[in-house]
Scaffold this motif. Sequence first.
Motif, short mmCIF file in Angstrom:
data_model
loop_
_atom_site.label_atom_id
_atom_site.label_comp_id
_atom_site.label_asym_id
_atom_site.label_seq_id
_atom_site.Cartn_x
_atom_site.Cartn_y
_atom_site.Cartn_z
N LYS A 25 0.83 -1.21 0.00
CA LYS A 25 0.00 0.00 0.00
C LYS A 25 0.86 1.26 0.00
O LYS A 25 1.88 1.30 0.71
CB LYS A 25 -0.93 -0.01 1.21
N ILE A 67 -6.43 -6.42 2.91
CA ILE A 67 -6.21 -6.50 4.36
C ILE A 67 -6.88 -5.37 5.13
O ILE A 67 -6.95 -5.40 6.35
CB ILE A 67 -4.70 -6.53 4.69
N MET A 153 -5.63 -7.44 14.33
CA MET A 153 -4.58 -6.44 14.52
C MET A 153 -4.41 -6.24 16.02
O MET A 153 -5.39 -6.06 16.73
CB MET A 153 -5.01 -5.09 13.93
N MET A 196 2.84 -7.74 11.97
CA MET A 196 3.25 -6.73 11.00
C MET A 196 4.76 -6.50 11.21
O MET A 196 5.41 -7.25 11.93
CB MET A 196 2.46 -5.45 11.20
N SER A 197 5.30 -5.46 10.59
CA SER A 197 6.75 -5.25 10.66
C SER A 197 7.29 -5.28 12.09
O SER A 197 8.34 -5.85 12.37
CB SER A 197 7.13 -3.90 10.03
N ARG A 212 1.76 -9.96 7.69
CA ARG A 212 1.51 -8.84 6.76
C ARG A 212 2.58 -7.78 7.00
O ARG A 212 2.49 -7.01 7.93
CB ARG A 212 0.11 -8.27 7.03
N ILE A 213 3.59 -7.76 6.14
CA ILE A 213 4.74 -6.89 6.39
C ILE A 213 4.89 -5.85 5.28
O ILE A 213 4.98 -6.21 4.10
CB ILE A 213 6.03 -7.72 6.54
N GLY A 214 4.87 -4.59 5.66
CA GLY A 214 5.00 -3.50 4.70
C GLY A 214 6.30 -2.74 4.83
O GLY A 214 7.23 -2.90 4.04
N SER A 215 6.39 -1.90 5.85
CA SER A 215 7.50 -0.94 5.93
C SER A 215 8.88 -1.60 6.01
O SER A 215 9.85 -1.05 5.50
CB SER A 215 7.28 0.04 7.08
N ARG A 221 6.09 4.60 4.71
CA ARG A 221 5.05 5.09 3.81
C ARG A 221 4.95 6.60 3.88
O ARG A 221 5.00 7.18 4.95
CB ARG A 221 3.69 4.47 4.17
C1 LIG Z 1 -0.28 -1.41 6.65
C2 LIG Z 1 -0.75 -2.69 7.24
C3 LIG Z 1 0.16 -3.70 7.59
C4 LIG Z 1 1.67 -3.55 7.43
O1 LIG Z 1 2.18 -2.67 8.38
P1 LIG Z 1 3.78 -2.43 8.51
O2 LIG Z 1 3.92 -1.89 9.88
O3 LIG Z 1 4.15 -1.47 7.44
O4 LIG Z 1 4.44 -3.75 8.34
C5 LIG Z 1 -0.34 -4.87 8.11
N1 LIG Z 1 -1.67 -5.07 8.26
C6 LIG Z 1 -2.58 -4.14 7.94
C7 LIG Z 1 -4.02 -4.43 8.13
C8 LIG Z 1 -2.15 -2.92 7.41
O5 LIG Z 1 -3.07 -1.99 7.08
#
Ligand SMILES: *Cc1c(COP(=O)(O)O)cnc(C)c1O
Length: 226
Positions: A25, A67, A153, A196-197, A212-215, A221
């Motif tokens: 995202k 997600i 979450m 998450m991260s 679910r890993i983004g940053s 972001r």
């Molecule tokens: C953005 C998001 C993540 C990832 O978060 P990071 O801290 O960047 O890893 C995971 N789950 C959901 C539902 C998110 O919206």
Amino acid sequence: MSISERINHITSTFPETVKLIAVSKTHPAVAVQEAYDGGQRIFGENKVQEMAEKYDLLPKDIQWHLIGHLQTNKVKYIAPFVAMIHSIDSIKLLKEVDKRAKQNDRVIDCLLQVYIADEETKFGLLPSETRELLVSDEFATLKNVRIVGLMAMATFTEDLSQIEREFASLKKLFEELSSSIEHSEQWQPKEISMGMSSDYELAIKHGSTLVRIGSSIFGARDYGQA
Ligand SMILES: *Cc1c(COP(=O)(O)O)cnc(C)c1O
């Protein structure tokens, strides 16, 4: 490190039961393409429009996981291609997903989002509502959705022991529901989406199968001025 190096670094410690959802995202399609070229196939987005735009631009064997919170009136835009919806938080939304899946001649895998956090802002079903949905007559009639597990979450906090308690509670609920509600075409529990991260190692320790890993992969972001 490049995007692919970060992915390899993160997944090298994963048990075989755990899959990475690369949360792309706010990051452009080229970043997704770079991860794809390194072998990543599962990507997570939290907005319908952004996901649909990336779907159009990118290779069609990507598995797109929604997600974020999903509004009923937007289901139709992702129903043709979405691989999994993590954020089912009402029977009304699930019925809409079923209807749109049927129109597309598909069965869509979904997770029920459970509210485990100590925060007002998080979406999700209470544990009791999760059970009620799964045993309801209405759910039994939905043939184009398959609930494959639970998502949650954790509270946004530095307190790791609180996060750990919340992950443990989701795992416990998963075990209880999986063992007490007879499995069917529509109820095939196997996935726990948590972590998450900042907390994925704790989540894996407590039985997460989808992190679910983004940053940590794509960098911070920038939501900009838009
Ligand atoms: C953005 C998001 C993540 C990832 O978060 P990071 O801290 O960047 O890893 C995971 N789950 C959901 C539902 C998110 O919206």
